[in-house]
Design a protein around this motif. Structure first.
Motif, PDB file in Angstrom:
ATOM      1  N   LYS A   1       0.842  -1.201   0.000  1.00 31.75           N
ATOM      2  CA  LYS A   1       0.000   0.000   0.000  1.00 31.75           C
ATOM      3  C   LYS A   1       0.876   1.249   0.000  1.00 31.75           C
ATOM      4  O   LYS A   1       2.007   1.236   0.463  1.00 31.75           O
ATOM      5  N   THR A   2       0.316   2.330  -0.507  1.00 30.72           N
ATOM      6  CA  THR A   2       0.954   3.638  -0.417  1.00 30.72           C
ATOM      7  C   THR A   2       0.040   4.506   0.422  1.00 30.72           C
ATOM      8  O   THR A   2      -1.032   4.915  -0.033  1.00 30.72           O
ATOM      9  N   PHE A   3       0.442   4.762   1.648  1.00 31.94           N
ATOM     10  CA  PHE A   3      -0.379   5.507   2.588  1.00 31.94           C
ATOM     11  C   PHE A   3      -0.075   6.997   2.496  1.00 31.94           C
ATOM     12  O   PHE A   3       1.048   7.393   2.184  1.00 31.94           O
TER      13      PHE A   3
ATOM     14  N   THR B   1       0.007  12.390  10.337  1.00 29.70           N
ATOM     15  CA  THR B   1       1.387  12.818  10.122  1.00 29.70           C
ATOM     16  C   THR B   1       2.115  11.840   9.203  1.00 29.70           C
ATOM     17  O   THR B   1       1.721  10.687   9.064  1.00 29.70           O
ATOM     18  N   HIS B   2       3.192  12.341   8.621  1.00 29.67           N
ATOM     19  CA  HIS B   2       4.081  11.478   7.847  1.00 29.67           C
ATOM     20  C   HIS B   2       4.904  10.641   8.820  1.00 29.67           C
ATOM     21  O   HIS B   2       4.996  10.954  10.002  1.00 29.67           O
ATOM     22  N   GLY B   3       5.486   9.574   8.335  1.00 31.51           N
ATOM     23  CA  GLY B   3       6.335   8.728   9.166  1.00 31.51           C
ATOM     24  C   GLY B   3       5.678   7.393   9.462  1.00 31.51           C
ATOM     25  O   GLY B   3       4.685   7.010   8.850  1.00 31.51           O
ATOM     26  N   HIS B   4       6.236   6.687  10.421  1.00 29.44           N
ATOM     27  CA  HIS B   4       5.767   5.354  10.784  1.00 29.44           C
ATOM     28  C   HIS B   4       4.710   5.448  11.885  1.00 29.44           C
ATOM     29  O   HIS B   4       4.839   6.220  12.823  1.00 29.44           O
ATOM     30  N   HIS B   5       3.692   4.612  11.756  1.00 27.63           N
ATOM     31  CA  HIS B   5       2.628   4.474  12.755  1.00 27.63           C
ATOM     32  C   HIS B   5       2.577   2.989  13.083  1.00 27.63           C
ATOM     33  O   HIS B   5       2.243   2.178  12.226  1.00 27.63           O
ATOM     34  N   TYR B   6       2.917   2.648  14.319  1.00 28.99           N
ATOM     35  CA  TYR B   6       3.074   1.247  14.716  1.00 28.99           C
ATOM     36  C   TYR B   6       1.870   0.769  15.522  1.00 28.99           C
ATOM     37  O   TYR B   6       1.418   1.449  16.441  1.00 28.99           O
ATOM     38  N   PHE B   7       1.386  -0.422  15.177  1.00 25.10           N
ATOM     39  CA  PHE B   7       0.239  -1.022  15.856  1.00 25.10           C
ATOM     40  C   PHE B   7       0.533  -2.485  16.158  1.00 25.10           C
ATOM     41  O   PHE B   7       1.215  -3.163  15.388  1.00 25.10           O
TER      42      PHE B   7
ATOM     43  N   ASN C   1       3.578   2.977   7.159  1.00 26.62           N
ATOM     44  CA  ASN C   1       4.584   3.985   6.830  1.00 26.62           C
ATOM     45  C   ASN C   1       4.003   4.986   5.833  1.00 26.62           C
ATOM     46  O   ASN C   1       3.575   4.611   4.745  1.00 26.62           O
ATOM     47  N   VAL C   2       4.001   6.245   6.238  1.00 26.59           N
ATOM     48  CA  VAL C   2       3.492   7.322   5.393  1.00 26.59           C
ATOM     49  C   VAL C   2       4.686   8.159   4.962  1.00 26.59           C
ATOM     50  O   VAL C   2       5.247   8.906   5.764  1.00 26.59           O
ATOM     51  N   PRO C   3       5.114   8.015   3.705  1.00 28.34           N
ATOM     52  CA  PRO C   3       6.293   8.753   3.257  1.00 28.34           C
ATOM     53  C   PRO C   3       6.046  10.257   3.288  1.00 28.34           C
ATOM     54  O   PRO C   3       4.923  10.714   3.093  1.00 28.34           O
ATOM     55  N   GLY C   4       7.120  11.001   3.516  1.00 31.99           N
ATOM     56  CA  GLY C   4       7.035  12.457   3.495  1.00 31.99           C
ATOM     57  C   GLY C   4       6.818  12.943   2.081  1.00 31.99           C
ATOM     58  O   GLY C   4       7.009  12.205   1.114  1.00 31.99           O
ATOM     59  N   GLU C   5       6.438  14.209   1.953  1.00 37.24           N
ATOM     60  CA  GLU C   5       6.168  14.789   0.635  1.00 37.24           C
ATOM     61  C   GLU C   5       7.379  14.661  -0.284  1.00 37.24           C
ATOM     62  O   GLU C   5       7.245  14.353  -1.445  1.00 37.24           O
ATOM     63  N   SER C   6       8.585  14.889   0.244  1.00 35.78           N
ATOM     64  CA  SER C   6       9.769  14.821  -0.602  1.00 35.78           C
ATOM     65  C   SER C   6       9.982  13.400  -1.121  1.00 35.78           C
ATOM     66  O   SER C   6      10.424  13.214  -2.244  1.00 35.78           O
ATOM     67  N   ALA C   7       9.645  12.389  -0.313  1.00 33.15           N
ATOM     68  CA  ALA C   7       9.807  10.996  -0.758  1.00 33.15           C
ATOM     69  C   ALA C   7       8.791  10.659  -1.843  1.00 33.15           C
ATOM     70  O   ALA C   7       9.068   9.874  -2.733  1.00 33.15           O
ATOM     71  N   LEU C   8       7.600  11.286  -1.768  1.00 37.47           N
ATOM     72  CA  LEU C   8       6.585  11.012  -2.780  1.00 37.47           C
ATOM     73  C   LEU C   8       6.932  11.656  -4.115  1.00 37.47           C
ATOM     74  O   LEU C   8       6.577  11.160  -5.173  1.00 37.47           O
TER      75      LEU C   8
END
Length: 190
Positions: free
Chosen positions: A50-52, A100-106, A123-130
């Motif tokens: 997935k691309t979150f 927020t961007h970054g990792h969200h752990y569950f 993992n939600v990549p930052g704008e620059s990574a996208l």
């Protein structure tokens, strides 16, 4: 500002709000299996497919008699430590909106479940990574004797590997609607 200017400003505000909302997508963790220890669901593989994005909704569906969901730190995620979660969900139909961007752990806080693989890293990549181009390996003309590791190519996924995004389709529909409203507004008040 005249009446036309105020109406234009209001219309512009509505269009921007509509476009902001259209980026959100809903992801059910584990797809049809849901949040469970049954069936050996590979949540790492699920998340990597997935691309979150910020605004997406992560949906955890599970049997609340046997599972829960805990939003935890990276250290707690790695250690499967459920003693001090950031948030705890227990309804069996819980949603988490990515803010927020970054990792969200569950992880599941029921003893043994996390160790059995019931944990996920969103993992939600930052704008620059996208927006950054995919790195390409450049072959070295001469291998250096001092180089301890050989260069490796990083394969980029082909467009056929990922289905069209529902969020993108929703965005295009809303953008078309917003443009239609704008044209009607301009032609009426111009």
């Amino acid at each position: 500002m005249g009446m036309v200017g105020r109406r234009f400003s209001l219309l512009l505000l509505v269009v921007v709000a509509t476009l902001q909302l259209s980026f959100a997508a809903v992801y059910k963790v584990g797809d049809s299996a849901g949040w469970t220890t049954i069936g050996n669901v590979d949540y790492k593989k699920w998340a990597s497919s997935k691309t979150f994005h910020v605004g997406d909704i992560i949906l955890f569906q599970y049997n609340a008699q046997f599972h829960n969901v805990m939003h935890v730190t990276h250290a707690a995620y790695q250690a499967c430590n459920a003693t001090n979660p950031l948030q705890t969900f227990t309804t069996g139909n819980d949603s988490y909106t990515v803010s927020t961007h970054g990792h969200h752990y569950f992880l599941c806080g029921v003893p043994g479940h996390c160790l059995a693989g019931q944990k996920v890293d969103i993992n939600v990549p930052g704008e620059s990574a996208l927006l950054a181009p995919t790195p390409q390996a450049t072959p070295s003309p001469v291998a250096s004797a001092s180089s301890s590791t050989p260069p490796t190519a990083i394969p980029s996924p082909s467009p056929s590997d990922s289905p069209p995004s529902n969020a993108l389709m929703g965005l295009l529909c809303k953008l078309g609607f917003a443009m239609s409203v704008f044209v009607v507004f301009v032609s009426t008040y111009a």
